[in-house]
Design a protein around this motif. Structure first.
Motif, PDB file in Angstrom:
ATOM      1  N   PRO A 228       0.637  -1.178  -0.016  1.00  0.00           N
ATOM      2  CA  PRO A 228       0.053   0.048  -0.103  1.00  0.00           C
ATOM      3  C   PRO A 228       0.804   1.303  -0.249  1.00  0.00           C
ATOM      4  O   PRO A 228       0.520   2.325  -0.327  1.00  0.00           O
ATOM      5  CB  PRO A 228      -0.821  -0.037   1.228  1.00  0.00           C
ATOM      6  N   TRP A 229       2.171   1.130   0.425  1.00  0.00           N
ATOM      7  CA  TRP A 229       2.960   2.143   0.609  1.00  0.00           C
ATOM      8  C   TRP A 229       3.504   2.943  -1.038  1.00  0.00           C
ATOM      9  O   TRP A 229       4.003   3.849  -1.230  1.00  0.00           O
ATOM     10  CB  TRP A 229       4.076   2.134   1.271  1.00  0.00           C
TER      11      TRP A 229
ATOM     12  N   ILE B 117      -1.283  10.174   2.008  1.00  0.00           N
ATOM     13  CA  ILE B 117      -2.358   9.301   2.280  1.00  0.00           C
ATOM     14  C   ILE B 117      -1.363   8.000   2.451  1.00  0.00           C
ATOM     15  O   ILE B 117      -1.497   7.404   3.532  1.00  0.00           O
ATOM     16  CB  ILE B 117      -3.241   9.030   1.061  1.00  0.00           C
ATOM     17  N   SER B 118      -0.836   7.644   1.230  1.00  0.00           N
ATOM     18  CA  SER B 118       0.040   6.476   1.279  1.00  0.00           C
ATOM     19  C   SER B 118       1.561   6.537   1.526  1.00  0.00           C
ATOM     20  O   SER B 118       2.405   5.900   1.840  1.00  0.00           O
ATOM     21  CB  SER B 118       0.165   5.564   0.136  1.00  0.00           C
ATOM     22  N   GLN B 119       2.051   7.829   1.255  1.00  0.00           N
ATOM     23  CA  GLN B 119       3.314   7.910   1.331  1.00  0.00           C
ATOM     24  C   GLN B 119       3.516   9.542   1.696  1.00  0.00           C
ATOM     25  O   GLN B 119       2.799  10.375   1.431  1.00  0.00           O
ATOM     26  CB  GLN B 119       4.255   7.414   0.328  1.00  0.00           C
ATOM     27  N   CYS B 120       4.997  10.003   2.192  1.00  0.00           N
ATOM     28  CA  CYS B 120       5.380  11.235   2.170  1.00  0.00           C
ATOM     29  C   CYS B 120       5.884  11.680   0.628  1.00  0.00           C
ATOM     30  O   CYS B 120       6.135  10.934  -0.034  1.00  0.00           O
ATOM     31  CB  CYS B 120       6.673  11.386   2.964  1.00  0.00           C
TER      32      CYS B 120
ATOM     33  N   GLY C  77      -4.588  -1.220   3.605  1.00  0.00           N
ATOM     34  CA  GLY C  77      -3.750  -0.241   3.212  1.00  0.00           C
ATOM     35  C   GLY C  77      -4.780   1.096   3.436  1.00  0.00           C
ATOM     36  O   GLY C  77      -5.939   1.023   3.836  1.00  0.00           O
ATOM     37  N   VAL C  78      -4.089   2.360   3.147  1.00  0.00           N
ATOM     38  CA  VAL C  78      -5.132   3.503   3.378  1.00  0.00           C
ATOM     39  C   VAL C  78      -5.317   3.843   1.903  1.00  0.00           C
ATOM     40  O   VAL C  78      -4.394   4.374   1.148  1.00  0.00           O
ATOM     41  CB  VAL C  78      -4.473   4.616   4.036  1.00  0.00           C
ATOM     42  N   TRP C  79      -6.514   3.908   1.429  1.00  0.00           N
ATOM     43  CA  TRP C  79      -6.993   4.126   0.097  1.00  0.00           C
ATOM     44  C   TRP C  79      -7.818   5.473  -0.207  1.00  0.00           C
ATOM     45  O   TRP C  79      -8.678   5.628   0.690  1.00  0.00           O
ATOM     46  CB  TRP C  79      -7.549   2.956  -0.539  1.00  0.00           C
ATOM     47  N   ALA C  80      -7.414   6.076  -1.335  1.00  0.00           N
ATOM     48  CA  ALA C  80      -8.368   7.230  -1.254  1.00  0.00           C
ATOM     49  C   ALA C  80      -9.531   6.955  -2.455  1.00  0.00           C
ATOM     50  O   ALA C  80      -9.206   5.991  -3.255  1.00  0.00           O
ATOM     51  CB  ALA C  80      -7.487   8.370  -2.325  1.00  0.00           C
ATOM     52  N   PHE C  81     -10.469   7.422  -2.497  1.00  0.00           N
ATOM     53  CA  PHE C  81     -11.728   7.407  -3.221  1.00  0.00           C
ATOM     54  C   PHE C  81     -12.524   8.912  -3.351  1.00  0.00           C
ATOM     55  O   PHE C  81     -12.557   9.521  -2.389  1.00  0.00           O
ATOM     56  CB  PHE C  81     -12.893   6.722  -2.272  1.00  0.00           C
TER      57      PHE C  81
ATOM     58  N   LEU D 148       3.083  -5.994   7.333  1.00  0.00           N
ATOM     59  CA  LEU D 148       3.616  -5.619   6.229  1.00  0.00           C
ATOM     60  C   LEU D 148       4.916  -4.770   6.339  1.00  0.00           C
ATOM     61  O   LEU D 148       4.940  -4.166   7.452  1.00  0.00           O
ATOM     62  CB  LEU D 148       2.757  -4.488   5.165  1.00  0.00           C
ATOM     63  N   ASN D 149       5.997  -4.738   5.508  1.00  0.00           N
ATOM     64  CA  ASN D 149       6.969  -4.298   5.820  1.00  0.00           C
ATOM     65  C   ASN D 149       7.136  -2.981   5.062  1.00  0.00           C
ATOM     66  O   ASN D 149       7.595  -2.927   4.040  1.00  0.00           O
ATOM     67  CB  ASN D 149       8.001  -5.358   5.135  1.00  0.00           C
ATOM     68  N   VAL D 150       6.729  -2.054   5.746  1.00  0.00           N
ATOM     69  CA  VAL D 150       6.336  -0.615   5.107  1.00  0.00           C
ATOM     70  C   VAL D 150       7.926   0.155   5.303  1.00  0.00           C
ATOM     71  O   VAL D 150       8.353   0.137   6.438  1.00  0.00           O
ATOM     72  CB  VAL D 150       5.616   0.011   5.930  1.00  0.00           C
TER      73      VAL D 150
END
Lengths: 632, 632
Positions: free
Chosen positions: A105-106, A113-116, A573-577, A603-605
């Motif tokens: 998800p990153w 949302i998913s990353q910097c 994951g964190v998902w945009a809609f 998960l290995n973020v």
């Protein structure tokens, strides 16, 4: 920086296995595992001076070009893109539109949302599995960088192309990435959108529609509206200065076009052999425009939508909204010649000339323009025609069907609102503002409380006394819910089956309701149905299509109507809609699904993806050697 | 986020004490310590649509305005600025030009050097002591954000204003912040500068010179060059649409000017009372232009340069380079009327019209233009005149003198070079490229080895066979040193006395050498002397001025000449030393002093300032609870 190969390779296998199950093929033998194909790319993202529509602008380019390079892969491949940010002050992220990012998800490429953001001078490696075949694309997902030119095509073929549906029915492929282009830069566009009261400035309609990054401002090839402007332009921009070739000399003397070989804005020519059939992939990453695609004298057979095969149907033209993709079969069955491909605006009063490209039979006369006028775009406000096209899309047989039990129902009222003098779009009266710390990092480090408003969730529904036919200020007192700005999320339990009712409403202006293409990250969803007016559970739910609903990642919500979709929250994951129209998203038209966060620690973020904002200081203790000295 | 108050308060006291020693005043009683005045500001940095020269552009504004708010403080005050970055994709930092940042090197506001960019949506609090009185300013120091409009004035008065030199000689203060403005945005400017070979595009001369953020493009008030353009402009931009005031109606009918009250581009009017004397503070934060300031019919007495009092001298006009500041005493001793203030371009063939402002005696006729023509700017290429002005600047008596023993001598050859098809500026053949991890963070965390090239230092000098009168490609083979791009630093021991010889040379074009205003962060330096040709130690060092060298933070290097300066490395931090011309710095014209790094751990560096780039992952171990699970 990048993800360690080991865990990802394992994910690749899991993912391939999942994919094989879905496509009803035989599972691979337990050992040895098939070798994973890795497709590696090195990208330098930088400002470039470019003339996408024959007018020079600064754009965001990749490796010195616009649009970015096309990625072609097979399903199951590991795609690895090492991105260096050479923009001088801007961060950036890249979203892989249509890729589900199963287990990664990153790598979804959504800032906040998913990353910097990848800061200026930094590099970051995206590594993810092309989980299924389809017509996809990639684009910036930070501020309005998509509209600044940061995008390109991403084509995923089946692992065994001969076994794909329709594989035997076409001889070759063509690809068309559609976009729109503004002469005003995105910084000014956003400043206008952010303006308060009378300082608010709408970005307006784009100057040019681009096909594979090429358009011709003020001059549609043979069809000149403003000959003087076109003449000036030809002299200035079309041929590189000093290019004394016969062709360029001709251009300097001639009408609009033909264009120099090396021109950045010469029209796209699709070469076809007579009698053969082509799979034409069409994707739209427009900032604003809904488009219609036609090919003079040719029928189109729709076979794919957003990476999912559909029951084929034949049309004269297709409507395509931002975020959508289609494959159509195109048979070169006409007299060998050149034909216009015309791409015009739907749904908004068109102030932008249709884009033109050329379909050229290989044995036709070289350098000749097509005869006759390009096909005319259907009337912009004929919504019925758009609905007819959209409603025809059904899942191809053997497509997985949706679960019949639903765990969570969300109803999302789409309104345009005023908030403290600013125009916003809101969902259930909440307009989305994104936090500085990416949600994924906030959850990973357990700092939700300081990173965003985690005290409550986003509202599941709206007050049904709200009258969707009236503007917000025309509501009865009880339904006049104040608009709030928030970074709250929907928390979705792992494995939940979620139904979303998108409910359109009237905008600020009386009698106006807009179309919104909604795009979901991390998932495909089943489109269960559409309708006019207010969706009523019970009455309308009975008529939903649960037998052959198409799987998609983007779906249109028609004016004053509703759309129902269903998805399974099987991808932590964190998902945009969100609405895929760039200025609408900028004005808050989206929601966030924090899905299966209870599984996140499995998960290995990669830490470089999520260490910014509050995560810089809140949770990372200094090693003892680094600790500041005790106070004297 | 911000610095804890305790340690800083202590630093304030140390700093005040230092300042008092320098200014030969009585040290404060040991207890109780004098209360520190804290001046707090809250800034929101955002894109704004603005018309600084009557043409609307997107700019970087602070709290919705351009230029940013003026900060006024007294020496010894603690200045606290909480900055929120509301730019959508750009990071930002703010440099406090002229403030030494004693004990607070992380607050110097230099991206990649003293801190990480403040990312979009993040906030960061600058907290530092106004260490001495003077005429200063602040500006963006990331990419070309200064040229995008991110700047404002910073005025520091003496703790006891009556005890300041010249305090009894003036009745009031006036302030003038000079800048230049391009219609092409900085993203396009930088794309042009980064272009390779024929794609290189020089930014050219600015369209407008601004005085306190105001200019008039294409129309210098009464003196119209292009009446039609001006008329169009007046109708479109000067009066807000719908403003039916008599004044606006007059403007719509009249010649260029007068301007609406609310106009963003009306000329600046400085009101003075007849017979009184004013301290006029003048600072320049131009991107490119060297300027000359004149006031019709009035003499100017120079008394301050870069926050240091100088021996007063009387002139008709002053030259001012980007990064410099002056105070001049201006006596309103002429017939009560209005007079032109004229600010024109020096040193480059002027393609930009002089900026005009008005000095208006309070009892003169309202709304009248000054009589006669504005003073004419001296010939742009009269370098002798510039040198004469510059050479007259001497330290005021009681100014601290430089140490006589020198620990380190650095000679810096300034050349313009080609590097792989790109035009660069280089120091001793090294062109500066900044790393993603700020040097201060790299040293603090002890990760120099991975954060930048720390294997060697920047070169201390150049090969003396280099002929400064010839372009780089005209050198003898032995002197043709290849240009390298590097992020290396000079490591300067704490307390060292450093001499720097800036040696100018010919640019790429034969017969061309440019002026460069060099600015040092973290310090004032003594300007020991200037000369033409090649500096030769021994011969030229004997003639240096060690008796009354002025203290400054910016000094000009004249064409084909040299400048010598001296400073004491008594302020641990990583400090930039660079040409203050924005495109020259962009093309690598600077060096880095990593000074007193052995003392760095004694400072309480806020982690949010330095955690980016390699510092995100290299040194911060995850807390055990955060560690990823062991591989299965």
């Amino acid at each position: 920086m990048g993800n360690p190969c080991g865990p990802l390779a394992a994910q690749v296998l899991i993912c391939c296995a999942l994919m094989l199950v879905v496509s009803h093929q035989v599972a691979p033998a337990p050992s040895p595992p098939a070798p994973v194909t890795r497709r590696s790319f090195t990208w330098d993202v930088e400002y470039i001076m470019w003339a996408p529509d024959c007018q020079q602008s600064v754009m965001i380019g990749i490796n010195g070009k616009f649009p970015g390079p096309t990625i072609t892969a097979n399903a199951g491949d590991l795609i690895r893109v090492e991105v260096t940010n050479s923009l001088h002050t801007e961060g950036l992220v890249i979203h892989w539109h249509g890729i589900k990012q199963i287990g990664t998800p990153w790598a979804d490429g959504t800032a906040s949302i998913s990353q910097c953001p990848i800061n200026s001078g930094e590099n970051f490696t995206y590594e993810f599995v092309a989980d299924k075949p389809g017509t996809f694309f990639y684009h910036g997902h930070f501020g309005m960088q998509r509209a600044a030119g940061l995008y390109g095509s991403l084509i995923v073929n089946g692992m065994d192309r001969q076994k794909e549906p329709f594989a035997g029915e076409y001889n070759g492929e063509l690809s068309m990435l559609l976009s729109d282009w503004y002469h005003e830069n995105v910084y000014a566009q956003s400043a206008g959108l952010d303006g308060k009261d009378k300082h608010w400035q709408w970005v307006g309609e784009p100057q040019t529609i681009l096909i594979n990054g090429r358009g011709q401002f003020g001059c549609s090839l043979g069809i000149t509206r403003d000959r003087r402007a076109c003449d000036r332009r030809k002299k200035d921009a079309l041929c590189q200065e000093g290019d004394k070739s016969e062709r360029c000399e001709l251009i300097r003397r001639s009408e609009c076009g033909p264009f120099c070989e090396g021109s950045q804005c010469s029209p796209v020519v699709f070469d076809v052999e007579p009698g053969k059939t082509y799979r034409l992939r069409i994707a739209s990453t427009t900032s604003l425009s809904a488009l219609n695609v036609q090919i003079q004298g040719h029928k189109l057979t729709v076979v794919e939508a957003d990476g999912n095969f559909v029951e084929p149907f034949v049309v004269d033209d297709i409507d395509i909204y931002s975020g959508e993709s289609y494959s159509v079969l195109l048979k070169a069955d006409q007299r060998p010649s050149s034909y216009w491909i015309s791409v015009g605006v739907r749904g908004r009063r068109p102030k932008t000339q249709p884009a033109l490209a050329i379909l050229k039979y290989t044995n036709s006369k070289p350098d000749s323009w097509p005869a006759g006028m390009p096909p005319e775009t259907p009337a912009w406000d004929n919504v019925t025609r758009s609905k007819e096209f959209t409603y025809r899309i059904k899942a191809r047989e053997k497509t997985a069907r949706p679960p019949t039990t639903v765990d969570r129902r969300l109803t999302m009222l789409n309104t345009q609102n005023m908030f403290k003098g600013h125009i916003k779009w809101a969902i259930n009266h909440v307009t989305l503002s994104l936090p500085a710390t990416p949600y994924l990092g906030a959850y990973f480090y357990g700092i939700e409380a300081i990173a965003f408003d985690s005290s409550t969730e986003s509202p599941d529904t709206y007050d049904r006394t709200y009258d969707i036919q009236k503007p917000p200020d025309g509501q009865a007192p009880a339904a006049k819910v104040p608009t709030t700005v928030s970074d709250r999320v929907f928390k979705i339990a792992h494995g939940a089956v979620v139904d979303v009712v998108l409910q359109n409403a009237n905008a600020l202006e009386a009698g106006v309701s807009e179309s919104h293409p909604w795009h979901l990250h991390g998932h495909d969803f089943w489109v269960l149905g559409y309708g006019d007016g207010v969706y009523e559970h019970g009455r309308d739910s009975k008529a939903l299509n649960t037998e052959s609903p198409p799987l998609r990642n983007t779906v249109v919500l028609f004016p004053h109507g509703w759309t129902v979709l269903r998805y399974v929250a099987d991808n932590p994951g964190v998902w945009a809609f969100h609405c895929h129209i760039e200025p609408h998203l900028h004005l808050g038209m989206g929601v966030i699904f924090a899905e299966g966060m209870e599984k996140l620690r499995e998960l290995n973020v990669p830490r470089e993806a999520i260490t910014c904002g509050e995560a810089k200081t809140a949770t990372l203790p200094l090693a003892p050697a680094m600790a500041p000295p005790p106070p004297p």
